[in-house]
Design a protein around this motif. Sequence first.
Motif, mmCIF file in Angstrom:
data_model
loop_
_atom_site.group_PDB
_atom_site.id
_atom_site.type_symbol
_atom_site.label_atom_id
_atom_site.label_comp_id
_atom_site.label_asym_id
_atom_site.label_seq_id
_atom_site.Cartn_x
_atom_site.Cartn_y
_atom_site.Cartn_z
ATOM 1 N N ALA A 1 12.702 34.411 -9.254
ATOM 2 C CA ALA A 1 12.899 34.690 -10.920
ATOM 3 C C ALA A 1 12.117 32.639 -11.116
ATOM 4 O O ALA A 1 11.118 32.775 -11.878
ATOM 5 C CB ALA A 1 14.094 34.527 -10.970
ATOM 6 N N TRP A 2 12.940 31.452 -10.206
ATOM 7 C CA TRP A 2 11.607 30.084 -10.975
ATOM 8 C C TRP A 2 10.524 30.592 -10.359
ATOM 9 O O TRP A 2 9.540 29.555 -11.079
ATOM 10 C CB TRP A 2 13.208 29.265 -10.162
ATOM 11 C CG TRP A 2 14.314 29.438 -10.601
ATOM 12 C CD1 TRP A 2 14.455 29.546 -11.876
ATOM 13 C CD2 TRP A 2 15.241 28.098 -9.614
ATOM 14 N NE1 TRP A 2 16.211 29.126 -11.518
ATOM 15 C CE2 TRP A 2 16.330 28.992 -10.404
ATOM 16 C CE3 TRP A 2 15.277 28.038 -8.377
ATOM 17 C CZ2 TRP A 2 17.857 28.333 -10.072
ATOM 18 C CZ3 TRP A 2 16.595 27.471 -8.029
ATOM 19 C CH2 TRP A 2 17.969 27.966 -8.787
ATOM 20 N N GLY A 3 9.897 30.828 -9.612
ATOM 21 C CA GLY A 3 8.168 30.663 -8.421
ATOM 22 C C GLY A 3 7.609 31.007 -9.714
ATOM 23 O O GLY A 3 6.846 30.832 -9.655
ATOM 24 N N TYR A 4 8.650 32.460 -9.679
ATOM 25 C CA TYR A 4 7.771 33.571 -10.277
ATOM 26 C C TYR A 4 7.462 33.103 -12.436
ATOM 27 O O TYR A 4 6.162 32.822 -12.607
ATOM 28 C CB TYR A 4 7.954 34.801 -10.320
ATOM 29 C CG TYR A 4 8.171 36.063 -9.469
ATOM 30 C CD1 TYR A 4 5.502 35.750 -8.907
ATOM 31 C CD2 TYR A 4 8.596 36.402 -9.223
ATOM 32 C CE1 TYR A 4 4.806 37.129 -8.142
ATOM 33 C CE2 TYR A 4 7.870 37.325 -7.480
ATOM 34 C CZ TYR A 4 6.224 37.525 -7.312
ATOM 35 O OH TYR A 4 5.996 37.878 -6.782
ATOM 36 N N GLY A 5 8.290 32.291 -12.649
ATOM 37 C CA GLY A 5 8.321 32.010 -14.130
ATOM 38 C C GLY A 5 7.381 30.466 -13.609
ATOM 39 O O GLY A 5 6.744 30.259 -14.905
ATOM 40 N N ARG A 6 8.235 29.774 -13.497
ATOM 41 C CA ARG A 6 7.099 29.113 -13.531
ATOM 42 C C ARG A 6 5.643 28.966 -13.272
ATOM 43 O O ARG A 6 5.095 28.610 -13.976
ATOM 44 C CB ARG A 6 7.273 27.606 -11.519
ATOM 45 C CG ARG A 6 6.320 26.615 -11.885
ATOM 46 C CD ARG A 6 7.415 25.377 -10.497
ATOM 47 N NE ARG A 6 6.428 24.441 -10.260
ATOM 48 C CZ ARG A 6 5.417 25.094 -9.330
ATOM 49 N NH1 ARG A 6 5.239 25.328 -8.369
ATOM 50 N NH2 ARG A 6 4.744 23.399 -9.011
ATOM 51 N N GLY A 7 4.928 29.856 -12.787
ATOM 52 C CA GLY A 7 3.371 30.080 -12.054
ATOM 53 C C GLY A 7 2.903 30.758 -13.866
ATOM 54 O O GLY A 7 2.284 30.572 -13.665
ATOM 55 N N ALA A 8 3.855 31.575 -14.186
ATOM 56 C CA ALA A 8 3.448 33.092 -15.353
ATOM 57 C C ALA A 8 3.629 31.498 -16.309
ATOM 58 O O ALA A 8 2.480 31.868 -17.102
ATOM 59 C CB ALA A 8 4.352 33.783 -15.404
ATOM 60 N N ASP A 9 4.403 30.496 -16.082
ATOM 61 C CA ASP A 9 4.131 29.606 -17.348
ATOM 62 C C ASP A 9 2.658 28.452 -17.537
ATOM 63 O O ASP A 9 2.262 28.697 -18.626
ATOM 64 C CB ASP A 9 5.411 28.650 -17.017
ATOM 65 C CG ASP A 9 5.076 27.518 -18.555
ATOM 66 O OD1 ASP A 9 5.411 27.857 -19.780
ATOM 67 O OD2 ASP A 9 4.879 26.743 -17.617
ATOM 68 N N GLU A 10 2.674 28.450 -16.134
ATOM 69 C CA GLU A 10 1.044 26.987 -16.241
ATOM 70 C C GLU A 10 0.027 27.719 -16.098
ATOM 71 O O GLU A 10 -0.954 27.669 -16.829
ATOM 72 C CB GLU A 10 1.138 27.413 -14.014
ATOM 73 C CG GLU A 10 1.004 26.331 -13.758
ATOM 74 C CD GLU A 10 1.056 26.117 -12.107
ATOM 75 O OE1 GLU A 10 1.984 25.064 -11.907
ATOM 76 O OE2 GLU A 10 0.603 27.072 -11.674
ATOM 77 N N MET A 11 -0.072 29.588 -16.306
ATOM 78 C CA MET A 11 -1.106 30.170 -16.711
ATOM 79 C C MET A 11 -0.552 30.441 -18.189
ATOM 80 O O MET A 11 -1.755 31.060 -18.182
ATOM 81 C CB MET A 11 -0.966 31.370 -15.969
ATOM 82 C CG MET A 11 -1.993 31.273 -14.247
ATOM 83 S SD MET A 11 -1.687 32.649 -13.026
ATOM 84 C CE MET A 11 -0.270 33.267 -13.141
ATOM 85 N N GLY A 12 -0.373 29.943 -18.626
ATOM 86 C CA GLY A 12 -0.097 30.298 -19.879
ATOM 87 C C GLY A 12 0.680 31.345 -21.136
ATOM 88 O O GLY A 12 1.058 31.521 -21.560
#
Length: 416
Positions: A186-197
Amino acid sequence: MRYSVASLIANAFSGNRNWTPAWREPEPKSRYDVVIVGGGGHGLATAYYLAREHGIRNVAIVEKGWLGSGNIGRNTTLIRSNYLLPGNEPFYEWSLKLWEGLEQEFNFNAMVSQRGVLNLYHSDAQRDAFTRRGNAMRMHGVDAELLDREGVRRMLPFFDYDNARFPIMGALLQRRGGTVRHDAVAWGYGRGADEMGVDIIQHCEVTGIRVENGRATGVETSRGFIGCDRLALAAAGNSSVVAAMAGLRLPIESHVLQAFVSEGLKPFIDTVVTFGAGHFYISQSDKGGLVFGGDLDGYNSYAQRGNLATVEHVFEAGLAMIPGLSRVKALRSWGGVMDMSMDGSPIIDKTPIPNLYLNCGWCYGGFKATPASGWCFAHLIARDEPHPVAREMRLDRFARGYLIDENGRGAQANLH
Ligand SMILES: Cc1cc2nc3c(=O)[nH]c(=O)nc-3n(C[C@H](O)[C@H](O)[C@H](O)COP(=O)(O)OP(=O)(O)OC[C@H]3O[C@@H](n4cnc5c(N)ncnc54)[C@H](O)[C@@H]3O)c2cc1C
């Protein structure tokens, strides 16, 4: 901020005061291209692949709790692709392939551990069924091995091989299966998605779906109305409740499933094992705790906790396989709400409302599906057509009679 050995060393020398938050806490905008209901593994992975694979970045994930509060942070962490049916096998194998490169891709340590998954068999008939499953896997290019009793004993010396009632005769082994640290996903996908806006909006409950002129125009939430061009539901155990807000009745029942963790022990199970004579599965975490689970509690519920009768039932199955467990203390248990479909297989599809998309029906098995589910759901939302490996996971299969009944148990949700 990229995580690396260099950033670890640099932050250690600055007293670890310069780490930035892994994702933002944005205020919801009035409108998005895509709104995803549910910030579990599937919702987060969908947003990540929408942004990364399809360039759709004006996306909000609306989550009523916090990231990891649902089943993504409650499961027993097992991943595998040892399925029999052609409607399932290519999808789960695609998921396993995505797990294999995931950590490098989203720059987060999700502790993907391909330690192998063993399904024990205890009779000739069960051996034949597992042989068939293994052959079906190999025909799809997936690894599968059939072990005899001595082959299993070499891997699992502490199991009971002489149990007269449930003798262990062998196992189906998938070496590429294993475990992944669930909340890190969850944290990895969340962080990655957030990084892309992508906006991750936590503590924001969807209370209604606005449908105007036959199209979903947005969601009513505890933080006000949020409009969208396309609406995607990934609410797992609450899928039928959320879909009902748009007037849809789903072939889904919600059931509780419990998980358990023991006190820390020295390493003695370095793989994942499922008991073939009952419903029980076990692995050992890197901290030494045994992580295990079994059957559903057996009644419909939206509670994230279970009952004592099932605790006893699960422990009995565990003891039949490993009598030595009787000396081990269980430390923690919890429950999650499972979206049980009528054939035990998931739904990734459009709905009768053209811009409303559905992702649900994951039953016990949606954690391992997280990457492929996000990948295929993003493909469906972006292109309005199913991804080839998820083509069979249609909503109308229940009306047409084309079920994907992996266990052959018929339309009884709690048996899948
Ligand atoms: C005890 C247990 C053991 C399991 N073991 C395994 C396993 O070993 N391997 C495996 O593959 N699978 C396993 N599973 C199944 C797997 O965890 C689930 O199928 C999968 O996590 C479901 O997808 P998700 O991660 O998106 O769900 P969730 O994390 O539950 O995400 C759904 C989100 O939707 C949110 N939501 C719901 N309603 C609303 C609303 N109205 N408004 C806003 N947000 C809302 C919820 O708060 C939740 O965060 C297990 C499950 C449990 C409970």
